[in-house]
Structure formats: structure tokens, C-alpha cells
Design a protein around this motif. Structure first.
Motif, PDB file in Angstrom:
ATOM      1  N   ALA A 205       0.781  -1.226  -0.036  1.00 27.49           N
ATOM      2  CA  ALA A 205      -0.084   0.036  -0.188  1.00 27.49           C
ATOM      3  C   ALA A 205       0.834   1.128   0.128  1.00 27.49           C
ATOM      4  O   ALA A 205       0.278   2.212  -0.172  1.00 27.49           O
ATOM      5  CB  ALA A 205      -1.052   0.010   1.135  1.00 27.49           C
ATOM      6  N   ILE A 206       2.220   1.217   0.355  1.00 28.55           N
ATOM      7  CA  ILE A 206       2.951   2.224   0.301  1.00 28.55           C
ATOM      8  C   ILE A 206       2.824   3.308  -1.035  1.00 28.55           C
ATOM      9  O   ILE A 206       2.765   4.397  -0.829  1.00 28.55           O
ATOM     10  CB  ILE A 206       4.261   1.816   0.565  1.00 28.55           C
ATOM     11  N   SER A 209       0.034   5.323  -1.279  1.00 27.70           N
ATOM     12  CA  SER A 209      -0.138   6.332  -0.373  1.00 27.70           C
ATOM     13  C   SER A 209       0.188   7.783  -0.714  1.00 27.70           C
ATOM     14  O   SER A 209       0.048   8.615  -0.258  1.00 27.70           O
ATOM     15  CB  SER A 209       0.250   5.885   1.049  1.00 27.70           C
ATOM     16  N   LEU A 210       1.403   7.847  -1.593  1.00 27.04           N
ATOM     17  CA  LEU A 210       1.923   9.220  -1.804  1.00 27.04           C
ATOM     18  C   LEU A 210       1.111   9.867  -3.100  1.00 27.04           C
ATOM     19  O   LEU A 210       1.295  11.128  -3.228  1.00 27.04           O
ATOM     20  CB  LEU A 210       3.490   8.693  -2.601  1.00 27.04           C
ATOM     21  N   THR A 211       0.385   9.015  -3.478  1.00 24.18           N
ATOM     22  CA  THR A 211      -0.358   9.588  -4.941  1.00 24.18           C
ATOM     23  C   THR A 211      -2.191   9.802  -4.443  1.00 24.18           C
ATOM     24  O   THR A 211      -2.605  10.419  -5.257  1.00 24.18           O
ATOM     25  CB  THR A 211      -0.101   9.004  -6.058  1.00 24.18           C
ATOM     26  N   LEU A 212      -2.573   9.185  -3.636  1.00 15.75           N
ATOM     27  CA  LEU A 212      -3.771   8.967  -3.332  1.00 15.75           C
ATOM     28  C   LEU A 212      -4.392  10.528  -3.135  1.00 15.75           C
ATOM     29  O   LEU A 212      -3.803  11.304  -2.500  1.00 15.75           O
ATOM     30  CB  LEU A 212      -3.947   8.499  -1.875  1.00 15.75           C
ATOM     31  N   THR A 213      -5.663  10.489  -3.838  1.00 18.45           N
ATOM     32  CA  THR A 213      -6.418  11.816  -3.671  1.00 18.45           C
ATOM     33  C   THR A 213      -7.575  11.630  -2.996  1.00 18.45           C
ATOM     34  O   THR A 213      -8.403  10.413  -3.000  1.00 18.45           O
ATOM     35  CB  THR A 213      -6.644  12.392  -4.822  1.00 18.45           C
ATOM     36  N   GLY A 214      -8.349  12.646  -2.482  1.00 17.24           N
ATOM     37  CA  GLY A 214      -9.664  12.787  -1.921  1.00 17.24           C
ATOM     38  C   GLY A 214     -10.535  13.323  -2.692  1.00 17.24           C
ATOM     39  O   GLY A 214     -10.393  13.877  -3.644  1.00 17.24           O
ATOM     40  N   VAL A 215     -11.884  12.870  -2.364  1.00 16.40           N
ATOM     41  CA  VAL A 215     -12.974  13.538  -3.064  1.00 16.40           C
ATOM     42  C   VAL A 215     -14.009  13.899  -2.122  1.00 16.40           C
ATOM     43  O   VAL A 215     -14.028  13.393  -0.846  1.00 16.40           O
ATOM     44  CB  VAL A 215     -13.818  12.469  -3.895  1.00 16.40           C
ATOM     45  N   ALA A 216     -14.477  15.326  -2.241  1.00 18.09           N
ATOM     46  CA  ALA A 216     -15.272  15.788  -1.204  1.00 18.09           C
ATOM     47  C   ALA A 216     -16.688  14.999  -1.110  1.00 18.09           C
ATOM     48  O   ALA A 216     -17.216  14.554  -1.980  1.00 18.09           O
ATOM     49  CB  ALA A 216     -15.716  17.244  -1.396  1.00 18.09           C
ATOM     50  N   PRO A 217     -17.135  14.594   0.272  1.00 16.68           N
ATOM     51  CA  PRO A 217     -18.350  13.962   0.275  1.00 16.68           C
ATOM     52  C   PRO A 217     -19.558  14.833  -0.226  1.00 16.68           C
ATOM     53  O   PRO A 217     -19.326  16.236  -0.547  1.00 16.68           O
ATOM     54  CB  PRO A 217     -18.565  13.894   1.893  1.00 16.68           C
ATOM     55  N   GLN A 220     -20.201  19.005   0.994  1.00 14.65           N
ATOM     56  CA  GLN A 220     -18.879  19.458   1.091  1.00 14.65           C
ATOM     57  C   GLN A 220     -18.708  20.394   2.217  1.00 14.65           C
ATOM     58  O   GLN A 220     -19.228  21.661   2.148  1.00 14.65           O
ATOM     59  CB  GLN A 220     -18.441  20.275  -0.199  1.00 14.65           C
ATOM     60  N   GLY A 221     -17.733  20.131   3.182  1.00 20.26           N
ATOM     61  CA  GLY A 221     -17.683  20.927   4.588  1.00 20.26           C
ATOM     62  C   GLY A 221     -16.572  21.680   4.067  1.00 20.26           C
ATOM     63  O   GLY A 221     -15.447  21.272   4.237  1.00 20.26           O
ATOM     64  N   GLY A 222     -16.491  23.069   3.960  1.00 15.50           N
ATOM     65  CA  GLY A 222     -15.287  23.989   3.962  1.00 15.50           C
ATOM     66  C   GLY A 222     -14.441  23.798   2.570  1.00 15.50           C
ATOM     67  O   GLY A 222     -13.436  23.792   2.700  1.00 15.50           O
TER      68      GLY A 222
END
Lengths: 222, 222
Positions: A205-206, A209-217, A220-222
DNA sequence: CACCACCTTGCCACTGAGTGGCGTTTGCTT
DNA sequence: AAGCAAACGCCACTCAGTGGCAAGGTGGTG
């Protein structure tokens, strides 16, 4: 601080040393049992020493602190890791991180005697719910990482000012701790091979972990 | 465990809270001075409390342990980091690790009041030579990482069973600690901007740490 | 087998961190 | 001004950890 519990040095040790070893094992066993049944803080050293029929003075000649006796199986594995690292072949085609992974897997397999896995499970769960033990565990890991860094510098011809080997060791420690966490949550009986599997999964998984991105639920909070 | 020392909430706090804050700052200041002049272990809490003219009972209402007072500047920054993370924009084009880097840089810049940098330098060097402080520091960092993981899960829509966000946080912590080490070795006066520079350098070394390979020295050992 | 040297243990007293209880002071409120 | 609650100081206590010294067991030697 010696590692006599890791690899038996051929000829059987003297009676005196075997006695010392038995005392040490009795202390670890009883401590893990008491700390697990009740709470780490509610078990006093006087009580533990009474059970093992050993004076408190002797306890502190065997372990440096109350936390250390609880983390003995964990510490033994890291000592085996250092020993493994000393003997890994140097191969320019295999990355440092891969060598570290090999060494940690080899180390845990050298521990495959008696029910080390059960003891490691106990102390892992203990560390998860006892701040003092977790702190000691992280500190010990830090000391081990520095020792391993020395080995890397000496054997793998690395620049002492290069941050990358040290970061590789920190990442190894992180991955192994994640593996321990996953492994300690397994419902079945703990085995070294399961721990090896979880360790491989954590290492795998390493890179992500360097390139992982998120998506707003949705909201969207803030 | 409150964070009133991080960001003044607009209207000035009540007199009672200002007094409490002054006591806290006096304790941190005096503690760092005494621990640096002499040794952490050789300074008793009774002595520290005498100097600040505060009862030992009051000390333990302000700090949970002797180690905590020494690491207060460090802990304050991590608390600011959590606060920063709560307000970072969610952008699918920026990796989680980059967001974490942004947050830690922003956090240290919010600390740019008084001589926080000097106090952080003192406690970093103290942690480097005092096992009990280093252990406490690592434990606190672990707690912070878990808190940050909660924020990531909530705000960035990540799977709670995915190891990668947690590894990203562990890598952040490792990089920041390497940066602190480098920064604490600088001969000049410590500044937040230098710390930011060292932090960027540590983050830049991360990708290479995964692929780095070694070469055997002339006299290959093993 | 006897003896000596030494390692290890047990006991005792002590320091210092951390906690609980309780009466008193001090800042906040109306 | 009076009442309230938060914070403080003092006291006694528990328990981790240490140093010193005497006693017991262990290994080696004649």
C-alpha cells in the motif's frame, strides 16, 4: 539489553544463564497474563514479583521498566531484525525498502518458536489500549531504527547526510505497525504467516499512499 | 487538552483564563530553561514549582506529566495542524500527501508569535537527548495522527479500511521529524522559515526513499 | 570432595512522579 | 454586595525505580 533470547549460540548456555532466562520468561508470561486480565496500571510490580517469587530488585535487573516486560516479544523481534539486516546480501537491483521488507519478514520467521505469536498478540493489544506502553514501544522502535540506519550506512555505502535511507526506515516501521494493527484485529488464532501476509499487504500500500487523492463528500464541508 | 494557546478567539479571554495562561507560559519557559541548563532528570518538579511559585497540584492541573511541559511548543504546533486540516480545501487534483504538507506548513506559520521558534528548538534538542521526552513526543504524535485520520475520513471521503491515508500520515510525521532534526542542527538562530525550508526538503526526499538502492563498499561484508 | 571467587539475589531504605481529598482563595455574575 | 463556581494550596498517600550491602547459589580449581 543483550539478545540471548533470539539465537541460541550453539553450545548450551551455562546453568546460571538458563536460570536467568527462565526467570525472564516467567516474568513476561505472568506479566502479559495479569496485564491482559486486569489493567496495566492496576497491576503493581510488587504483585507481579510476588507471583513469580522474585524480588523487585531482580525484576529491574532483568527489565529496565514496567513497560519493557510487557513489550518483550515486540522488542525481541526488532533485535532479530537488526541481526537479519547485518546478513542481507547487498544487491544494487533490489531497493533498500525491499531489503528492509525481506529483513523484517525473515526476522519474524526466526521468532517462530513456542507461542511467540500469542505473546506478540497480547502485547500488541496491550499497547493499543495503554498509553505508557505505546509510548515505550514507539521509543524502542525509534532506537532500533537508528541502529538499523547505522547498519545501512556501513553495509550499503550510503551518504550519512542523505535523508532517504532514514525515511525508508521510518516507512518500514509505519508499514509494520499497520500490519500489526490489522493482524491484531483478526478473529482467528494468531500465526506468524498471517502476520507476514499482513506485512506484505501494508508494504504494497506504500506507493499508493503518496499519490492518493480525496473527493469531497456530498455535503462538502469547507 | 484544550487549544486556547493556539488561536486567540477574537474578544480577549477573561482575566481568569489569562492568569491561567500566564502560569502555563511561566511553567513552560522555566521548565525549558532548567531542563536545558541542567538535565531533565535532575530537575525535580518540586524545584520547578518553587521557581514559578505554584503548587505541584496546580502543575498537574495544567500538564498531565513532567514530559508534557517540556514538549508544549511541539504539541501546540500539532494542535494547530489539526485545526488547519479542518479547513483545507478538498481538491481531487492535489494528493492527500500534498494537502498534509500544506497543512503542516500553514500550522507552523500560525505559531509565528513571540519566540515560539526558540522554544521549539529547545524542546527538540531536549527530546533528542532524553528518552522519556522522546517517548512522550512520539506517543503524542501518534495520537495526533489518529485524530488527523478521522478528519481525513470525514472530509475527504476515504474508505476507513484503506491503509493508504494512514500511511500518508505516518510518512508526513516521519518527514516532519526529519525536518526538525535537520533544523535543530543549524548553527544560526532558529526561524520558522528555515523550518519550512527543511520541511519542504524532507518531503521532497520521500519519493526517492522508495526506490533508493545501495552499493556494496569496496570490502563487501556478507 | 573441599574451597575460593564471583555472579546473582533478597532485603531495606530512599527519592520523586503522580493522585485524591478538602478547606480556602479569587474571579465572575446578578 | 452577596452568592457561586472555578482554581488553588496543602497534606497524605501509592507506586515506580535506585543504591547499598549482606547472603546464597554457581563455576572453577586443587
Amino acid at each position: 539489553m543483550d539478545i540471548d533470547s533470539v539465537s541460541p549460540p550453539g553450545p548450551r548456555p551455562t546453568l546460571r544463564e538458563r536460570k536467568k532466562q527462565r526467570t525472564r520468561e516467567a516474568l513476561v508470561d505472568t506479566a502479559l497474563r495479569l496485564f491482559t486480565q486486569r489493567d496495566f496500571d492496576s497491576v503493581t510490580l510488587d504483585e507481579l514479583c510476588d507471583r513469580v517469587e522474585v524480588s523487585k530488585r531482580t525484576f529491574f535487573r532483568t527489565f529496565a521498566s514496567k513497560e519493557e516486560v510487557a513489550m518483550a516479544p515486540y522488542e525481541d523481534m526488532w533485535k532479530a531484525f537488526i541481526a537479519e539486516l547485518e546478513t542481507r546480501p547487498v544487491d544494487a537491483k533490489r531497493s533498500i525498502l525491499q531489503v528492509l521488507q525481506d529483513a523484517v519478514l525473515a526476522a519474524m520467521r526466526t521468532m517462530n518458536t513456542g507461542d511467540w505469536a500469542h505473546r506478540l498478540l497480547s502485547c500488541t493489544r496491550l499497547a493499543g489500549r495503554t498509553p505508557a506502553i505505546e509510548a515505550h514501544c514507539l521509543y524502542f522502535c525509534g532506537v532500533t531504527v537508528r541502529a538499523a540506519l547505522d547498519v545501512l550506512h556501513r553495509r550499503f555505502g550510503l551518504d550519512p547526510h542523505d535523508l532517504r535511507p532514514r525515511l525508508a526506515l521510518d516507512i518500514l516501521a509505519a508499514a509494520f505497525h499497520r500490519a500489526l494493527e490489522t493482524w491484531a484485529d483478526r478473529p482467528q488464532d494468531p500465526t506468524v504467516e498471517h502476520l507476514a501476509t499482513d506485512t506484505l499487504a501494508a508494504f504494497a500500500a506504500i506507493p499508493g499512499s503518496l499519490t492518493l487523492t480525496g473527493v469531497a463528500p456530498a455535503n462538502q464541508g469547507g
